[in-house]
Design an enzyme around this catalytic site. Structure first.
Site, mmCIF file in Angstrom:
data_model
loop_
_atom_site.group_PDB
_atom_site.id
_atom_site.type_symbol
_atom_site.label_atom_id
_atom_site.label_comp_id
_atom_site.label_asym_id
_atom_site.label_seq_id
_atom_site.Cartn_x
_atom_site.Cartn_y
_atom_site.Cartn_z
ATOM 1 N N LYS A 174 0.792 -1.241 0.000
ATOM 2 C CA LYS A 174 0.000 0.000 0.000
ATOM 3 C C LYS A 174 0.822 1.289 0.000
ATOM 4 C CE LYS A 174 -2.149 -1.758 3.607
ATOM 5 N NZ LYS A 174 -3.053 -2.131 4.686
ATOM 6 N N ASP A 208 -5.530 -6.207 10.535
ATOM 7 C CA ASP A 208 -6.877 -5.600 10.588
ATOM 8 C C ASP A 208 -7.994 -6.615 10.330
ATOM 9 O OD1 ASP A 208 -6.050 -5.766 7.936
ATOM 10 O OD2 ASP A 208 -6.596 -3.724 7.384
HETATM 11 C C1 BGC Z 1 -1.938 -5.946 3.687
HETATM 12 C C2 BGC Z 1 -2.785 -6.736 4.665
HETATM 13 C C3 BGC Z 1 -3.975 -5.911 5.113
HETATM 14 C C4 BGC Z 1 -4.733 -5.387 3.918
HETATM 15 C C5 BGC Z 1 -5.929 -4.538 4.304
HETATM 16 C C6 BGC Z 1 -2.796 -5.388 2.571
HETATM 17 O O1 BGC Z 1 -2.040 -4.558 1.752
HETATM 18 O O2 BGC Z 1 -0.923 -6.741 3.148
HETATM 19 O O3 BGC Z 1 -2.015 -7.144 5.766
HETATM 20 O O4 BGC Z 1 -4.798 -6.710 5.911
HETATM 21 O O5 BGC Z 1 -3.872 -4.618 3.099
HETATM 22 O O6 BGC Z 1 -5.574 -3.450 5.064
#
Ligand code: BGC
Length: 510
Positions: A195, A230
């Site tokens: 992200k 989360d």
């Molecule tokens: C992460 C996860 C997370 C998800 C939602 C992803 O980019 O790798 O760990 O649960 O985003 O936030």
């Protein structure tokens, strides 16, 4: 008419013919170019198509990959991470707990008061702050110091208005929403960032320790006693309210899912766990991949230009971080075919400038002349007044991209249900005797959090519709999708509460 008059008349007629033919020529060229633009849309529709048969292939691939990821470390692109969460909150949790939720563009601090009876979360206060962009790519110390000092301010503000007994140590559940290899329910090592976060010195380090150190540096007396994803927080809150909750999905900036798995199915750690029973598994489904996924040239380019190429392929087709950018790429392609957007602004070439909430607003614009679409294109991409047929085209692009995302997410959810035998087909090993398992289909709840599902009506409708199409009219009513608002944050406080009384399980790192 004299000679001169005749010449003049002939000259005028010739000039008129030339002008007319230039105009006709221009109109023909524009028509052809417009057809090419429409073709770009048609190719997009074709490339993003998700008929039910294809979705069922994705369901099967998801279930098979889940199994492979549970058999051996690295056995699948799905990491299927252990969480050491065996017991989901029962409703008897009591006391005041803090939680910190870090994982997207914002971070949240919560103070949750638990009353000891199911549904009696007495209250919770939230502080929400955007993460300054430079901290997402700086050092771990900078990021954690910023978080810890915000936490300290929040605690001081909260405890000014309510009592805190000096003898009680404050306890914190930390929701850290990135792939973490847990070493216990309260510690774990960051595997990689997703992200848009890139803080190199953090990869491979214990996340709780980094936070605990920053908390101490900031002079706050607080113990990190739960480290969760989360999805796990959302599952915890879902289960707290409804014991039939077996899985949780996040569809926000990023996307992921977790679910409750039988310990004997987690083959890769058999004999290594010290506590028997079920365990929540964090799938990290954002990294799921299958040849059945409908991938376009826009997805390929987006991936290649991202900070994490060849990674998080499913997430890049589904989540809020990326959908707006796919649309931006299609608009670039269209503007190359015809100057429908006027002089192409340099803004259009800025990655991620068309954020998903803006895309959703265009998609859901219900004004008769698509005024909102025109305004967003003007304000964000500096396009002058866009004609109405082009506005319609942009809405269609948003629709295609969102529909694919929502339907793939639905297939992912059914994949999980299939793996645990809750899709009415009797699990991945079976498929026979369908009639018998259909009649036994149990009520199954999937908790969901994340802006894409909660705030984007058309996304939600497409996802729900696809669930029914894949599961069939008979099974679909047994599967309930429940929104868990603030689940990731409140769930962390709930798990901090249940861990503060139960013994902590660990495992050797494999
Ligand atoms: C992460 C996860 C997370 C998800 C939602 C992803 O980019 O790798 O760990 O649960 O985003 O936030």
């Amino acid at each position: 008419m004299g000679k001169v008059g005749l010449k003049l008349a002939v000259g005028c007629a010739v000039a008129a013919c030339v002008v007319a033919s230039v105009m006709v020529g221009r109109r023909v060229r524009r028509k052809r170019a417009w057809r090419r633009v429409v073709k770009v849309l048609e190719e997009l529709e074709e490339g993003c198509a998700t008929p039910v048969a294809r979705l069922r292939q994705v369901v099967d691939a998801m279930a098979v990959e889940m199994h492979a990821g549970l058999v051996s470390e690295g056995g699948s692109k799905l990491k299927m991470l252990l969480t050491f969460v065996h017991n989901l909150p029962s409703g008897s949790e009591e006391g005041t707990y803090y939680s910190l939720d870090l994982g997207g563009t914002n971070f949240r601090i919560l103070r949750v008061q638990l009353g000891g009876q199911r549904s009696a979360i007495i209250g919770h206060d939230v502080d929400r702050q955007p993460i300054p962009q430079h901290l997402m790519t700086g050092t771990s110390e900078e990021l954690f110091d910023f978080i810890a000092s915000s936490l300290k301010d929040f605690v001081e503000r909260e405890e000014n208005v309510s009592e805190h007994s000096q003898s009680e140590r404050r306890e914190l559940g930390f929701t850290f929403s990135f792939p973490v290899k847990q070493t216990s329910s309260s510690s774990g090592i960051l595997i990689k960032w997703t992200k848009g976060f890139v803080i190199e010195d953090m990869v491979g380090r214990d996340v709780s320790e980094c936070l605990q150190q920053a908390i101490s540096r900031n002079g706050l007396d607080m113990r990190v006693n739960a480290l969760i994803n989360d999805t796990v927080g959302t599952l915890a809150l879902g289960h707290y309210h409804d014991e039939d909750t077996v899985a949780a999905v996040i569809i926000g900036t990023g996307t992921n899912a977790c679910y409750l798995e039988r310990a004997d199915a987690i083959i890769k750690c058999q004999g290594l766990l010290t506590t028997p029973g079920d365990m929540v598994v964090n799938m990290e489904w954002g990294n799921f991949w299958s040849s059945h996924l409908p991938r376009t040239s826009y997805d390929i380019d987006l991936d290649a230009e991202s900070p994490n190429p060849n990674d998080q392929g499913f997430e890049k087709m589904i989540s809020g971080m990326y959908l707006g950018d796919i649309v931006r790429r299609v608009i670039i392609r269209m503007s190359e075919e015809l100057d429908v957007f006027g002089p192409v602004s340099s803004k259009l070439h800025v990655p991620f400038i068309l954020r998903t909430p803006l895309m959703a607003a265009m998609h859901e614009d219900d004004t008769p002349d698509l005024r909102e679409v025109a305004q967003i294109l003007r304000d964000t991409l500096e396009f002058p007044d866009i004609p109405q047929n082009v506005r319609k085209l942009v809405v269609r692009v948003c629709d295609v991209v969102t529909r694919r995302a929502a339907r793939l997410a639905a297939a992912g959810i059914v994949g999980i249900l299939k793996k645990i035998g809750r899709d009415g087909s009797g699990g991945i090993a079976s498929g026979k005797n369908e009639g018998a398992s259909r009649s036994k289909m149990r009520r199954t709840v999937v908790a969901v959090e994340g802006g894409l599902y909660t705030n984007y009506t058309l996304f939600r409708e497409y996802l729900n519709e696809a669930m029914t199409q894949i599961l069939g009219e008979e099974i679909a009513p047994s599967v309930i999708i429940k929104v868990m608002e603030d689940g990731s944050g409140i769930g962390a406080a709930l798990l901090a509460a249940s861990h503060s009384t139960s013994s902590v399980d660990t495992v050797q790192i494999l």
